[in-house]
Design a protein around this motif. Structure first.
Motif, PDB file in Angstrom:
ATOM      1  N   LEU A  73     -21.449 -11.246  -9.126  1.00 10.90           N
ATOM      2  CA  LEU A  73     -20.264 -11.596  -8.062  1.00 10.90           C
ATOM      3  C   LEU A  73     -19.001 -11.097  -8.775  1.00 10.90           C
ATOM      4  N   ALA A  74     -18.890 -11.361 -10.057  1.00 15.91           N
ATOM      5  CA  ALA A  74     -17.560 -10.800 -10.903  1.00 15.91           C
ATOM      6  C   ALA A  74     -17.504  -9.249 -10.646  1.00 15.91           C
ATOM      7  N   VAL A  75     -18.271  -8.468 -10.955  1.00 18.71           N
ATOM      8  CA  VAL A  75     -18.568  -7.155 -11.098  1.00 18.71           C
ATOM      9  C   VAL A  75     -18.164  -6.777  -9.720  1.00 18.71           C
ATOM     10  N   THR A  76     -18.820  -7.306  -8.644  1.00 17.19           N
ATOM     11  CA  THR A  76     -18.727  -6.603  -7.190  1.00 17.19           C
ATOM     12  C   THR A  76     -17.445  -7.073  -6.765  1.00 17.19           C
ATOM     13  N   GLY A  77     -16.942  -8.260  -7.004  1.00 17.02           N
ATOM     14  CA  GLY A  77     -15.583  -8.762  -6.440  1.00 17.02           C
ATOM     15  C   GLY A  77     -14.488  -7.941  -7.075  1.00 17.02           C
ATOM     16  N   ALA A  78     -14.447  -7.830  -8.532  1.00 11.12           N
ATOM     17  CA  ALA A  78     -13.580  -7.129  -9.098  1.00 11.12           C
ATOM     18  C   ALA A  78     -13.485  -5.571  -8.871  1.00 11.12           C
ATOM     19  N   ALA A  79     -14.576  -4.926  -8.680  1.00 12.12           N
ATOM     20  CA  ALA A  79     -14.795  -3.576  -8.236  1.00 12.12           C
ATOM     21  C   ALA A  79     -14.099  -3.170  -7.024  1.00 12.12           C
ATOM     22  N   GLY A  80     -14.170  -4.156  -5.997  1.00 12.91           N
ATOM     23  CA  GLY A  80     -13.867  -4.010  -4.543  1.00 12.91           C
ATOM     24  C   GLY A  80     -12.318  -4.056  -4.504  1.00 12.91           C
ATOM     25  N   TYR A  81     -12.032  -5.189  -5.403  1.00  6.68           N
ATOM     26  CA  TYR A  81     -10.470  -5.585  -5.295  1.00  6.68           C
ATOM     27  C   TYR A  81      -9.499  -4.564  -6.075  1.00  6.68           C
ATOM     28  N   VAL A  82     -10.101  -4.178  -7.115  1.00  9.30           N
ATOM     29  CA  VAL A  82      -9.382  -3.266  -7.971  1.00  9.30           C
ATOM     30  C   VAL A  82      -9.214  -1.833  -7.315  1.00  9.30           C
ATOM     31  N   THR A  83     -10.282  -1.281  -6.470  1.00  5.76           N
ATOM     32  CA  THR A  83     -10.166  -0.101  -6.143  1.00  5.76           C
ATOM     33  C   THR A  83      -9.666   0.081  -4.533  1.00  5.76           C
ATOM     34  N   ARG A  84      -9.734  -1.185  -3.803  1.00  2.89           N
ATOM     35  CA  ARG A  84      -9.404  -1.242  -2.594  1.00  2.89           C
ATOM     36  C   ARG A  84      -8.061  -2.110  -2.387  1.00  2.89           C
ATOM     37  N   GLY A  85      -7.900  -3.029  -3.090  1.00  3.11           N
ATOM     38  CA  GLY A  85      -6.747  -4.143  -3.001  1.00  3.11           C
ATOM     39  C   GLY A  85      -7.398  -5.007  -1.634  1.00  3.11           C
ATOM     40  N   PRO A  86      -6.224  -6.063  -1.514  1.00  3.73           N
ATOM     41  CA  PRO A  86      -6.424  -6.920  -0.507  1.00  3.73           C
ATOM     42  C   PRO A  86      -6.409  -6.235   0.973  1.00  3.73           C
ATOM     43  N   ARG A  87      -7.129  -7.051   1.814  1.00  4.87           N
ATOM     44  CA  ARG A  87      -7.403  -6.372   3.084  1.00  4.87           C
ATOM     45  C   ARG A  87      -5.826  -6.334   3.802  1.00  4.87           C
ATOM     46  N   ARG A  88      -5.623  -5.431   4.459  1.00  4.85           N
ATOM     47  CA  ARG A  88      -4.222  -4.873   4.893  1.00  4.85           C
ATOM     48  C   ARG A  88      -3.895  -5.923   5.976  1.00  4.85           C
ATOM     49  N   ALA A 114       0.941  -1.413   0.041  1.00  2.00           N
ATOM     50  CA  ALA A 114       0.024   0.034  -0.253  1.00  2.00           C
ATOM     51  C   ALA A 114       0.788   1.403  -0.009  1.00  2.00           C
ATOM     52  N   THR A 115       1.961   1.037   0.510  1.00  2.00           N
ATOM     53  CA  THR A 115       2.975   2.347   0.694  1.00  2.00           C
ATOM     54  C   THR A 115       3.588   2.636  -0.860  1.00  2.00           C
ATOM     55  N   ALA A 116       3.641   1.735  -1.790  1.00  2.00           N
ATOM     56  CA  ALA A 116       4.258   1.725  -2.982  1.00  2.00           C
ATOM     57  C   ALA A 116       3.870   3.049  -3.780  1.00  2.00           C
ATOM     58  N   ALA A 117       4.779   3.508  -4.522  1.00  2.00           N
ATOM     59  CA  ALA A 117       4.264   4.801  -5.320  1.00  2.00           C
ATOM     60  C   ALA A 117       4.072   4.450  -6.432  1.00  2.00           C
ATOM     61  N   ILE A 118       3.075   3.522  -6.671  1.00  2.00           N
ATOM     62  CA  ILE A 118       2.791   2.970  -7.905  1.00  2.00           C
ATOM     63  C   ILE A 118       1.207   2.715  -8.177  1.00  2.00           C
ATOM     64  N   ARG A 119       0.619   2.945  -9.288  1.00  2.00           N
ATOM     65  CA  ARG A 119      -0.709   2.784  -9.437  1.00  2.00           C
ATOM     66  C   ARG A 119      -1.242   1.300  -9.435  1.00  2.00           C
ATOM     67  N   TRP A 120      -1.791   0.744  -8.587  1.00  2.00           N
ATOM     68  CA  TRP A 120      -2.065  -0.739  -8.521  1.00  2.00           C
ATOM     69  C   TRP A 120      -3.257  -1.159  -8.924  1.00  2.00           C
ATOM     70  N   ALA A 121      -4.205  -0.067  -9.312  1.00  2.00           N
ATOM     71  CA  ALA A 121      -5.598  -0.571 -10.064  1.00  2.00           C
ATOM     72  C   ALA A 121      -5.367  -1.333 -11.270  1.00  2.00           C
ATOM     73  N   PRO A 122      -4.510  -1.044 -12.226  1.00  2.00           N
ATOM     74  CA  PRO A 122      -4.581  -1.705 -13.495  1.00  2.00           C
ATOM     75  C   PRO A 122      -3.615  -2.928 -13.436  1.00  2.00           C
ATOM     76  N   ARG A 123      -2.599  -3.108 -12.221  1.00  2.00           N
ATOM     77  CA  ARG A 123      -2.175  -4.301 -12.023  1.00  2.00           C
ATOM     78  C   ARG A 123      -3.075  -5.450 -11.382  1.00  2.00           C
ATOM     79  N   ARG A 124      -3.992  -4.823 -10.477  1.00  2.00           N
ATOM     80  CA  ARG A 124      -5.101  -5.743 -10.013  1.00  2.00           C
ATOM     81  C   ARG A 124      -6.110  -6.255 -11.160  1.00  2.00           C
ATOM     82  N   ALA A 125      -6.310  -5.382 -11.828  1.00  2.00           N
ATOM     83  CA  ALA A 125      -7.534  -5.524 -12.936  1.00  2.00           C
ATOM     84  C   ALA A 125      -6.602  -6.665 -13.822  1.00  2.00           C
ATOM     85  N   LEU A 126      -5.559  -6.440 -14.385  1.00  2.00           N
ATOM     86  CA  LEU A 126      -4.831  -7.479 -15.085  1.00  2.00           C
ATOM     87  C   LEU A 126      -4.695  -8.825 -14.556  1.00  2.00           C
TER      88      LEU A 126
END
Length: 187
Positions: A167-182, A63-75
């Protein structure tokens, strides 16, 4: 480096082997309930294994990395979906539409579990749903049970398609925007 930190190469080998074995052992007459159930179980198992890579060993550090995670998570989610569909379609005797429907739903469930519980528990929702779909016949009544057995429903089930898409849309939206639980590295 991104994939190695998430143990993706080893996970992919295990997931491909598991999906291939379960789908092959369950292959039956094309489109039969047995074949659909085996394909759903193969997808649930493979995506559960691949879901472990939906976060790094230290999510706080990620979470502290200075990169955009959303595209990586979606991919990453798209890759899990494509790998699962390709492997199970090559072995199973069910229509590709059913495999894609179930893979989308299970990928969304893994992403949702990673978002809610962390990467180490990303396997929970796909496995539980896969087992329920395999163990309980997909009967239309009661409707709540029918929704829970979406992965084992016949190819022409509109309810299964809508449930998997949600399920696909909800899960993907949550994961791409928030990432895994810290969680920390020891958790």
């Amino acid at each position: 480096m991104f994939l190695r930190s998430r143990e993706a190469p080893a996970g992919a080998l295990c997931a491909v082997a598991a999906m291939t074995a379960v789908a092959w052992l369950g292959a039956g007459p094309a489109g039969s309930r047995h074949a659909v159930t085996a394909a759903a179980l193969a997808l649930a198992l493979g995506i559960a294994v691949l879901g472990h890579g939906l976060g790094g060993p230290d999510s706080v550090l990620d979470a502290t990395a200075a990169i955009r995670w959303a595209p990586r998570r979606a991919l990453h989610l798209a890759t899990i979906f494509v790998v699962a569909v390709a492997v199970v379609t090559a072995v199973a005797t069910v229509p590709v539409a059913v495999v894609a429907r179930d893979a989308a739903g299970f990928t969304g469930l893994a992403a949702l579990a990673a978002t809610l519980f962390g990467r180490r528990l990303a396997w929970t929702l796909p496995v539980v749903t896969g087992c329920v779909s395999a163990g309980v016949p997909a009967v239309p009544e009661p409707f709540a049970l029918y929704l829970l057995t979406w992965a084992g429903q016949p190819p022409d089930s509109r309810t299964a398609l809508v449930t998997a898409a949600l399920l696909a849309v909800t899960g993907a939206a949550g994961y791409v925007t928030r990432g895994p639980r810290r969680t920390g590295p020891a958790s």
